[in-house]
Design an enzyme around this catalytic site. Sequence first.
Site, PDB file in Angstrom:
ATOM      1  N   CYS A  48     -10.594   2.862  -5.276  1.00  0.00           N
ATOM      2  CA  CYS A  48     -10.621   3.032  -3.620  1.00  0.00           C
ATOM      3  C   CYS A  48     -10.483   4.548  -3.774  1.00  0.00           C
ATOM      4  O   CYS A  48     -10.010   5.200  -4.490  1.00  0.00           O
ATOM      5  CB  CYS A  48      -9.373   2.507  -3.053  1.00  0.00           C
ATOM      6  N   ASP A  67     -12.933   2.308   4.480  1.00  0.00           N
ATOM      7  CA  ASP A  67     -11.637   2.305   5.433  1.00  0.00           C
ATOM      8  C   ASP A  67     -12.055   1.833   6.755  1.00  0.00           C
ATOM      9  O   ASP A  67     -11.188   1.517   7.303  1.00  0.00           O
ATOM     10  CB  ASP A  67     -11.053   3.859   5.421  1.00  0.00           C
ATOM     11  N   ASP A  98       0.841  -1.122   0.046  1.00  0.00           N
ATOM     12  CA  ASP A  98       0.022  -0.083  -0.215  1.00  0.00           C
ATOM     13  C   ASP A  98       1.039   1.205   0.010  1.00  0.00           C
ATOM     14  O   ASP A  98       2.022   1.157  -0.152  1.00  0.00           O
ATOM     15  CB  ASP A  98      -1.008  -0.157   1.246  1.00  0.00           C
ATOM     16  N   ASP A  99       0.307   2.263   0.321  1.00  0.00           N
ATOM     17  CA  ASP A  99       0.979   3.550   0.284  1.00  0.00           C
ATOM     18  C   ASP A  99       2.468   3.603   1.081  1.00  0.00           C
ATOM     19  O   ASP A  99       2.507   2.687   2.046  1.00  0.00           O
ATOM     20  CB  ASP A  99       0.132   4.494   1.150  1.00  0.00           C
ATOM     21  N   ASP A 138      -6.068   4.290  -5.793  1.00  0.00           N
ATOM     22  CA  ASP A 138      -6.635   5.168  -4.800  1.00  0.00           C
ATOM     23  C   ASP A 138      -7.061   6.680  -5.476  1.00  0.00           C
ATOM     24  O   ASP A 138      -6.425   7.198  -6.070  1.00  0.00           O
ATOM     25  CB  ASP A 138      -5.820   5.272  -3.628  1.00  0.00           C
ATOM     26  N   MET A 139      -7.694   7.249  -4.540  1.00  0.00           N
ATOM     27  CA  MET A 139      -8.360   9.005  -4.858  1.00  0.00           C
ATOM     28  C   MET A 139      -8.784   9.467  -3.790  1.00  0.00           C
ATOM     29  O   MET A 139     -10.012   9.207  -3.247  1.00  0.00           O
ATOM     30  CB  MET A 139      -9.258   8.572  -5.817  1.00  0.00           C
TER      31      MET A 139
HETATM   32  C1  GLA Z   1      -6.952   5.560   1.695  1.00  0.00           C
HETATM   33  C2  GLA Z   1      -7.307   4.213   1.387  1.00  0.00           C
HETATM   34  C3  GLA Z   1      -6.369   3.423   2.557  1.00  0.00           C
HETATM   35  C4  GLA Z   1      -4.975   3.466   2.427  1.00  0.00           C
HETATM   36  C5  GLA Z   1      -4.758   4.976   2.542  1.00  0.00           C
HETATM   37  C6  GLA Z   1      -2.956   4.983   2.156  1.00  0.00           C
HETATM   38  O1  GLA Z   1      -7.109   6.109   3.036  1.00  0.00           O
HETATM   39  O2  GLA Z   1      -8.680   4.134   1.601  1.00  0.00           O
HETATM   40  O3  GLA Z   1      -6.892   2.112   2.479  1.00  0.00           O
HETATM   41  O4  GLA Z   1      -4.566   2.891   0.988  1.00  0.00           O
HETATM   42  O5  GLA Z   1      -5.368   5.946   1.831  1.00  0.00           O
HETATM   43  O6  GLA Z   1      -2.914   6.471   2.209  1.00  0.00           O
END
Ligand code: GLA
Length: 735
Positions: free
Chosen positions: A527, A549, A367-368, A479-480
Amino acid sequence: MGTIEFDTANQIISMQGLHSSYVIQLYSHTLPLHLYWGPHQKLADTRQFSPSAEPGYSIKVKDRDTSYFIEEFGCEYGFAENGDYRVPAFGVRDSRGYPVTGPFELDVNIYRGKHKIPGLPSARTGSDEDIQTLELRMVDHPSGLLTVLSYTMFPEHDAVTRNVIFHNRGNAALRLEKAASVSMDMPNRDYELLYLHGAWARERQIIRRTLQPGTFSFGSTRGISSHQFSPSFALLEAETSEFRGDAYGYGLIYSGNFLAEIELNYGGNLRVNMGLNPDTFEWELEPGGSFYTPEAVMVYADDGLNGMSRRFHRFFQERIVPSRFAEMERPVLFNSWEASYFDFDESTLKELADTAVDLGIELFVLDDGWFEGRDSDRTSLGDWQADRRKLPGGLKSFGESLQHRGLKFGLWIEPEMISYASKLYHKHPDWILAIPDRPAAEGRNQLVLDLSRPDVCDFIIDTVNGLLNSAPISYVKWDMNRSLTNAAARHLSASRQREIYHRYVLGLYRVLDEITRLHPDVLFEGCAGGGGRFDPGILYYMPQYWTSDNTDAVSRVRIQYGTSLFFPPISMGAHVSAVPNHQTGRTTSLEMRGQVAMSGNLGYELDLSRLSADELDSVRDQVRFYKQYRSLIQFGRFLRLVSPFDSTDAAWMFIHPEIDDILVFWFRLYGEANRPVSGPRLVRLRLAELDPFDYYRERERRIEYTGSELMNTGLILSPSRLDYDSRLIILERIR
Ligand code: GLA
């Protein structure tokens, strides 16, 4: 099978689905009237539909035609300035600023199949021979505007898709001020409105309300379909339940600003409009130009909300989601976000990967936090190169190390965004959405790239394509994380400024179209801060979506229940996370968290190194169980049994015509001591859609039942906890 018939003598068009009919009358060769939508029916005569008596104080539009009182009619696409004072479906002005009002000259075209809508996602026809399209072509001679109302009947799904095309055949520019995708006037039968509202971490909560005279509307102006309202709703009869009664469902295949309007007028007509939100939309239509509205889909069900959902689920799986994913089992995934947030290096990731493999997990999603300098959410969006401090060998070597372990590699990206603190911003400060001479508002410390610009879209396509070519990536979480603000389009003229929100979405669709065409085998999960853009438009490119989330099991029961009204469980990303839950602080059992998550598209998102040996064993069992029942859960029929919006319990079940086992999930969200409703201790859970004469055996307790018993007496369960209790019951059909 002729699905669309035109009775020219009576000017009646009937569209027939397996269980439904949709009937239009062409009035006076100029006005399409809505006659009927509902259970399958055939008309013998149509004289009863001719209005005869003139209502008091109404406006006649055509002087010599005393029967033409437009406001009394049920229209198919309502327009203003002609005596119809209901909320209009569209508004167009000519170059002098005068409204375009008709009267229209009406022409009919029926053809097999369906045209694609340029630049927009729309339902796929596949090789289905029974699909036909009706076009009502309405010409306004003074302005040269040709408005085409397009309807496609999908008989097997009892679904009608609609969109509208505006062609400027005149010599001067026209201005579109409103352009709904669907508009129709139904005779009111005391309908109730069901729709979904919410917020970040509390998406798609169900609201059901009666309708009173006046207009009720909801929508989005955030640039995304939004956490707050979904572009889908239903009209129900007062007695419609999960299993019985009429349900008329509407969905918009669009991911940006939308508006739904439901107006009950004085005459008992219910007008329904849905489409682009006119508060943030206008479009200049040059001579020779065309404008296509997004597509809407409408389904009719005579068997309650579950019947409506079944049709939407099948329609989205079979007609919207890319066909290569429609029948593809989705991998059980691990996601690194709540495991380590921004704080990881390659060795911690590899440890997590080792445990994930051992648990039976199939896909590892980074992920991020993996790209240059991204140690917090204040920086680096736009700079999509691996941070060598965290991944010394880059994405390729990390991806290969996962492959060696037998894991697939998934990557998080947020390509529509940019941070002030990024190389990209220094290079292209003009690429952000901003109003010149004014500060741009940040959201989650970030700015939005202006996707209405073709060069920005090209950059995103090249960047994502480059990333996907650079490493063995088989899944992308796209994501966005913020809504749009400061929506000025510096590359467009003053007269086109109000086009920007729609152009943003068109830009996004071009990007997604191109990338998914270049990488057809990569599985995309959408997302937007959780479920902020979970809509049928996105599903056209990305067959699954991060539902919320909020991974708390109790919250998720409600979120997934609401989402399931329109979207199938296979499309709902659902993860087991740590307790106390990071969003709510609530502690629920691993069992309950597993049961909620395995009711959707299962994943794990927690620090696996903190789990005890017993917990690891439980997770291993959950993953094994899910894989065993994956085809039942992902491709079976999902039935809601008990609503968490009506009680403190919830229940649902999965059945599949070719699978003998049935899964039943029951949850108690909050308890009351000595509950009077279901008795002090016992719960009777009535199942549905079983053959009453079949026999079933409950796997754990070895109790046998008949189908009729399960549907009438029900399963008798004894809860063991006051709050946060859950059961997963496996029933085997006895052959
Ligand atoms: C959003 C997504 C999360 C995660 C974070 C990462 O909030 O919904 O699942 O990926 O970004 O910054």
